[in-house]
Scaffold this motif. Sequence first.
Motif, short mmCIF file in Angstrom:
data_model
loop_
_atom_site.label_atom_id
_atom_site.label_comp_id
_atom_site.label_asym_id
_atom_site.label_seq_id
_atom_site.Cartn_x
_atom_site.Cartn_y
_atom_site.Cartn_z
N GLY A 49 49.55 34.53 66.21
CA GLY A 49 50.58 33.52 66.28
C GLY A 49 50.08 32.27 65.56
O GLY A 49 48.91 32.17 65.17
N ARG A 50 50.96 31.29 65.40
CA ARG A 50 50.62 30.08 64.66
C ARG A 50 49.46 29.32 65.29
O ARG A 50 48.55 28.88 64.59
CB ARG A 50 51.85 29.17 64.56
CG ARG A 50 51.57 27.87 63.78
CD ARG A 50 52.67 26.84 63.93
NE ARG A 50 53.02 26.56 65.31
CZ ARG A 50 52.32 25.74 66.12
NH1 ARG A 50 51.25 25.13 65.68
NH2 ARG A 50 52.72 25.54 67.35
N VAL A 51 49.47 29.14 66.61
CA VAL A 51 48.42 28.35 67.27
C VAL A 51 47.05 28.97 67.04
O VAL A 51 46.10 28.28 66.64
CB VAL A 51 48.72 28.18 68.78
CG1 VAL A 51 47.54 27.54 69.49
CG2 VAL A 51 49.99 27.36 68.98
N VAL A 52 46.92 30.27 67.27
CA VAL A 52 45.63 30.94 67.05
C VAL A 52 45.23 30.83 65.58
O VAL A 52 44.08 30.52 65.27
CB VAL A 52 45.69 32.42 67.50
CG1 VAL A 52 44.44 33.17 67.06
CG2 VAL A 52 45.86 32.50 69.00
N HIS A 53 46.17 31.08 64.70
CA HIS A 53 45.83 31.00 63.27
C HIS A 53 45.34 29.61 62.89
O HIS A 53 44.33 29.48 62.18
CB HIS A 53 47.02 31.39 62.40
CG HIS A 53 46.71 31.24 60.95
ND1 HIS A 53 45.91 32.13 60.27
CD2 HIS A 53 47.05 30.28 60.05
CE1 HIS A 53 45.77 31.73 59.01
NE2 HIS A 53 46.46 30.61 58.86
N GLU A 54 46.03 28.59 63.34
CA GLU A 54 45.61 27.23 62.97
C GLU A 54 44.25 26.88 63.55
O GLU A 54 43.43 26.23 62.89
CB GLU A 54 46.67 26.21 63.38
CG GLU A 54 47.91 26.30 62.50
CD GLU A 54 49.01 25.33 62.88
OE1 GLU A 54 49.03 24.85 64.04
OE2 GLU A 54 49.86 25.06 62.01
#
Length: 186
Positions: A49-54
């Motif tokens: 997801g976006r949070v983990v990726h960022e």
Amino acid sequence: MRKIIYSMSVSLDGFFEGPDRDISWHLVDDELHRYFNERIAGMGGFLHGRVVHELMADFWPTADQDPANAGPMADFAVIWRNMPKYVYSRTLERADWNTTIVREVVPEEVRALKEQPGGDLGLGGADLAASFAALDLIDEYCVYVHPVLIGRGRSMFPSSDTRTALRLAGTRTFGSGVVELRYARA
């Protein structure tokens, strides 16, 4: 066919993060980090997801350039940079480091990705995993139980009315007291 493997570290009381996203209690020593690297190196991609990726993109692209991150951490930086990454986000505008942005979890697209050649796919992020679980897209759960009670935080599994039968696929105990529990579809 490739499998989708959801991996997560949790406290003994079942939380993957404490209040304010605290994960300082995770016991990832060199032994566990080397084990993670061995498992991940053979994978065909990360699904995040976006949070983990960022969070990952803020640290891992250059982590091996810092002498303090020698050994398994530096090794993981190389693995992370080179691994194909699929980030599920409706808001992320762009992503570097061998990353494809995917706007929606579409079961047919996920199954097509599983049918491509290569290693298994590592799923990360509780919210994304909840979406995959609701669509019955997870083949294996890999839970790393850390020997600590944190009292409150976010649960690895949101409330659900769905029952999923699993079978024990393997266990491993690490010197730090962390225990790996691997479960596959029954």
